[in-house]
Scaffold this active site. Sequence first.
Site, PDB file in Angstrom:
ATOM      1  N   HIS A  43       0.865  -1.182   0.000  1.00  0.00           N
ATOM      2  CA  HIS A  43       0.000   0.000   0.000  1.00  0.00           C
ATOM      3  C   HIS A  43       0.905   1.236   0.000  1.00  0.00           C
ATOM      4  O   HIS A  43       1.219   1.785   1.062  1.00  0.00           O
ATOM      5  CB  HIS A  43      -0.884  -0.038   1.253  1.00  0.00           C
ATOM      6  CG  HIS A  43      -1.992   0.956   1.251  1.00  0.00           C
ATOM      7  ND1 HIS A  43      -3.263   0.666   1.693  1.00  0.00           N
ATOM      8  CD2 HIS A  43      -2.037   2.257   0.855  1.00  0.00           C
ATOM      9  CE1 HIS A  43      -4.036   1.738   1.578  1.00  0.00           C
ATOM     10  NE2 HIS A  43      -3.312   2.720   1.087  1.00  0.00           N
ATOM     11  N   HIS A  50       5.715   3.807   4.350  1.00  0.00           N
ATOM     12  CA  HIS A  50       5.777   2.339   4.365  1.00  0.00           C
ATOM     13  C   HIS A  50       6.563   1.907   3.123  1.00  0.00           C
ATOM     14  O   HIS A  50       7.723   2.242   3.005  1.00  0.00           O
ATOM     15  CB  HIS A  50       4.358   1.751   4.345  1.00  0.00           C
ATOM     16  CG  HIS A  50       3.521   2.166   5.519  1.00  0.00           C
ATOM     17  ND1 HIS A  50       2.245   2.658   5.398  1.00  0.00           N
ATOM     18  CD2 HIS A  50       3.779   2.146   6.842  1.00  0.00           C
ATOM     19  CE1 HIS A  50       1.753   2.934   6.600  1.00  0.00           C
ATOM     20  NE2 HIS A  50       2.661   2.626   7.492  1.00  0.00           N
ATOM     21  N   GLU A  70      -2.442  -1.578  -3.469  1.00  0.00           N
ATOM     22  CA  GLU A  70      -3.655  -0.882  -3.034  1.00  0.00           C
ATOM     23  C   GLU A  70      -3.346   0.577  -2.738  1.00  0.00           C
ATOM     24  O   GLU A  70      -2.217   0.929  -2.383  1.00  0.00           O
ATOM     25  CB  GLU A  70      -4.284  -1.573  -1.820  1.00  0.00           C
ATOM     26  CG  GLU A  70      -3.364  -1.645  -0.618  1.00  0.00           C
ATOM     27  CD  GLU A  70      -3.968  -2.427   0.539  1.00  0.00           C
ATOM     28  OE1 GLU A  70      -4.747  -3.370   0.316  1.00  0.00           O
ATOM     29  OE2 GLU A  70      -3.637  -2.084   1.687  1.00  0.00           O
ATOM     30  N   THR A 100      -4.244   4.897   8.943  1.00  0.00           N
ATOM     31  CA  THR A 100      -4.519   3.666   8.194  1.00  0.00           C
ATOM     32  C   THR A 100      -5.889   3.823   7.546  1.00  0.00           C
ATOM     33  O   THR A 100      -6.658   4.702   7.932  1.00  0.00           O
ATOM     34  CB  THR A 100      -4.479   2.434   9.129  1.00  0.00           C
ATOM     35  OG1 THR A 100      -4.690   1.252   8.347  1.00  0.00           O
ATOM     36  CG2 THR A 100      -5.536   2.510  10.221  1.00  0.00           C
ATOM     37  N   HIS A 190      -8.573  -5.757   6.853  1.00  0.00           N
ATOM     38  CA  HIS A 190      -8.307  -4.756   7.886  1.00  0.00           C
ATOM     39  C   HIS A 190      -8.591  -5.329   9.265  1.00  0.00           C
ATOM     40  O   HIS A 190      -9.702  -5.742   9.555  1.00  0.00           O
ATOM     41  CB  HIS A 190      -9.098  -3.453   7.697  1.00  0.00           C
ATOM     42  CG  HIS A 190      -8.237  -2.274   8.061  1.00  0.00           C
ATOM     43  ND1 HIS A 190      -7.944  -1.958   9.349  1.00  0.00           N
ATOM     44  CD2 HIS A 190      -7.540  -1.405   7.288  1.00  0.00           C
ATOM     45  CE1 HIS A 190      -7.119  -0.916   9.355  1.00  0.00           C
ATOM     46  NE2 HIS A 190      -6.844  -0.566   8.129  1.00  0.00           N
ATOM     47  N   HIS A 214      -0.937  -5.925   9.625  1.00  0.00           N
ATOM     48  CA  HIS A 214      -0.503  -5.495  10.958  1.00  0.00           C
ATOM     49  C   HIS A 214      -0.428  -6.646  11.965  1.00  0.00           C
ATOM     50  O   HIS A 214       0.602  -6.839  12.626  1.00  0.00           O
ATOM     51  CB  HIS A 214      -1.451  -4.393  11.454  1.00  0.00           C
ATOM     52  CG  HIS A 214      -1.003  -3.753  12.709  1.00  0.00           C
ATOM     53  ND1 HIS A 214       0.010  -2.823  12.761  1.00  0.00           N
ATOM     54  CD2 HIS A 214      -1.406  -3.938  13.988  1.00  0.00           C
ATOM     55  CE1 HIS A 214       0.193  -2.446  14.013  1.00  0.00           C
ATOM     56  NE2 HIS A 214      -0.655  -3.104  14.779  1.00  0.00           N
TER      57      HIS A 214
END
Length: 240
Positions: A43, A50, A70, A100, A190, A214
Amino acid sequence: MTRLSVNINKVALIRNSRGGNLPDLVKIAIDCEKFGAEGITVHPRPDQRHVRFDDIPKLKSVVTTEFNIEGNPTREFMKLVTDNLPDQCTLVPDAPGVLTSDSGWDTVAHYPYLKDITEELHAYNIRVSLFVNAEEKYIEAAAKTGTDRIEIYTGKFSHDFYTDPGQAVQAHIRCAALADHLGMGVNAGHDLNLDNLSYYTKHVKPLHEVSIGHALISDALYYGLQNTIQMYKRQLIEFQ
Ligand code: PXP
């Protein structure tokens, strides 16, 4: 069978915190696949905190399962995607500075825009997935954009799961069935973790792919990457 796509953004976050190349994101992607991942998700965010834009071609050259990029389809993001041709592009309406992704598209309001972006990606033979909240009106409007799949936002489910799992999953069951009826595939992601994944998989059908970052990377600190990927896969396999 539900595929496990491992989101490696958090690995990039650790690398970026020191400069240099430790941990090596490309090696991690290769090893995730070796350990059983059926996809690699990244992402890239505008601030590149990131995964960085220059990681994308390197990852594209090694990923042999399914490469999923994404993000919010800004022109910069679209160039990155069409230059690197992932298998799947998941469109996410996250604002530039957001911690996020915390909500899906309002596919009703943004229908013409999403239709155009979907057509643009289809011209490159890239599968499109739209990140949406578990509400039927968004699934119905998503179908009109021509998207191949939806990715159902599971953040709220994951939160509510600890108080009333049956209630938390209801809308997801309905939305997955509706998406299937309208000819779209179903992804989810998620805050999925080892507590809630098997429950979600057991109830939500069809479920083509989950993308998890995560919790999986955090669990790997305790169990190691290979064990952790196997533990997540077991949750998916046992409840098909
Ligand atoms: N799906 C989307 C669209 C996301 O933005 C993210 C987080 O980057 C995930 C899935 C994975 O969420 P998590 O890191 O909580 O597993």
